[in-house]
Design a protein around this motif. Sequence first.
Motif, PDB file in Angstrom:
ATOM      1  N   ARG A  25       0.854  -1.190   0.000  1.00  0.00           N
ATOM      2  CA  ARG A  25       0.000   0.000   0.000  1.00  0.00           C
ATOM      3  C   ARG A  25       0.887   1.236   0.000  1.00  0.00           C
ATOM      4  O   ARG A  25       1.874   1.295   0.725  1.00  0.00           O
ATOM      5  N   THR A  29      -4.993   6.010  -0.877  1.00  0.00           N
ATOM      6  CA  THR A  29      -4.114   4.876  -0.659  1.00  0.00           C
ATOM      7  C   THR A  29      -4.251   3.914  -1.829  1.00  0.00           C
ATOM      8  O   THR A  29      -5.353   3.467  -2.161  1.00  0.00           O
ATOM      9  N   THR A  31      -3.358   0.324  -3.565  1.00  0.00           N
ATOM     10  CA  THR A  31      -2.979  -1.055  -3.309  1.00  0.00           C
ATOM     11  C   THR A  31      -2.328  -1.559  -4.592  1.00  0.00           C
ATOM     12  O   THR A  31      -2.899  -1.427  -5.675  1.00  0.00           O
ATOM     13  N   SER A  56     -13.547   2.637  -2.084  1.00  0.00           N
ATOM     14  CA  SER A  56     -12.738   1.790  -2.960  1.00  0.00           C
ATOM     15  C   SER A  56     -13.158   1.968  -4.417  1.00  0.00           C
ATOM     16  O   SER A  56     -14.339   1.825  -4.751  1.00  0.00           O
TER      17      SER A  56
END
Length: 168
Positions: free
Chosen positions: A117, A132, A134, A154
């Motif tokens: 991350r 953030t 991934t 997300s």
Amino acid sequence: DEYRRKITALALPKDSEEKLLKELGRLEKQPFGSSEGAVIRTYLDTFEDKSWFDDGEQMSPWFSEALVKSSLDNRTACQENEDECLDFDPIIDAQDYDDDIYSTLHTERVGSGSPVRVKVTFENLKSTMTMTYTLIQVDGEWRISDIQSSNYGSLSQVLANGNGSPPV
């Protein structure tokens, strides 16, 4: 050299250009193949061409196969129903943005282990944005498998829900 040319071509104010060149210096110091470097390159490469998220071929160097497929599925749904369209740029979490986001861009790896991350912060329209990323490794290179934002949650979930707007 290519990134330096791109930065100069943006014709930013002197202080913004200097900050961006400093971030480029950070990129150059990153070990080849580092996850932070992959995120910095994503910003440098996609900011120049704002149509990148509509084109699976352009997305492939930066995003996982699953995220590319979800984005292209969203494009198809958008052609059938405008309400399905992703109506913001997920890299900057906005529809509108300053031309000198780069000058405030900062990246840092969060935690250890896998998946990796990377936290990204920058200023946009006088607001601090924090996201953030991934990342997963595919054939020895980093690919973004999701982007988390405090505004939309997300990206993979927004795309999976078939609604291009962030949740309210």
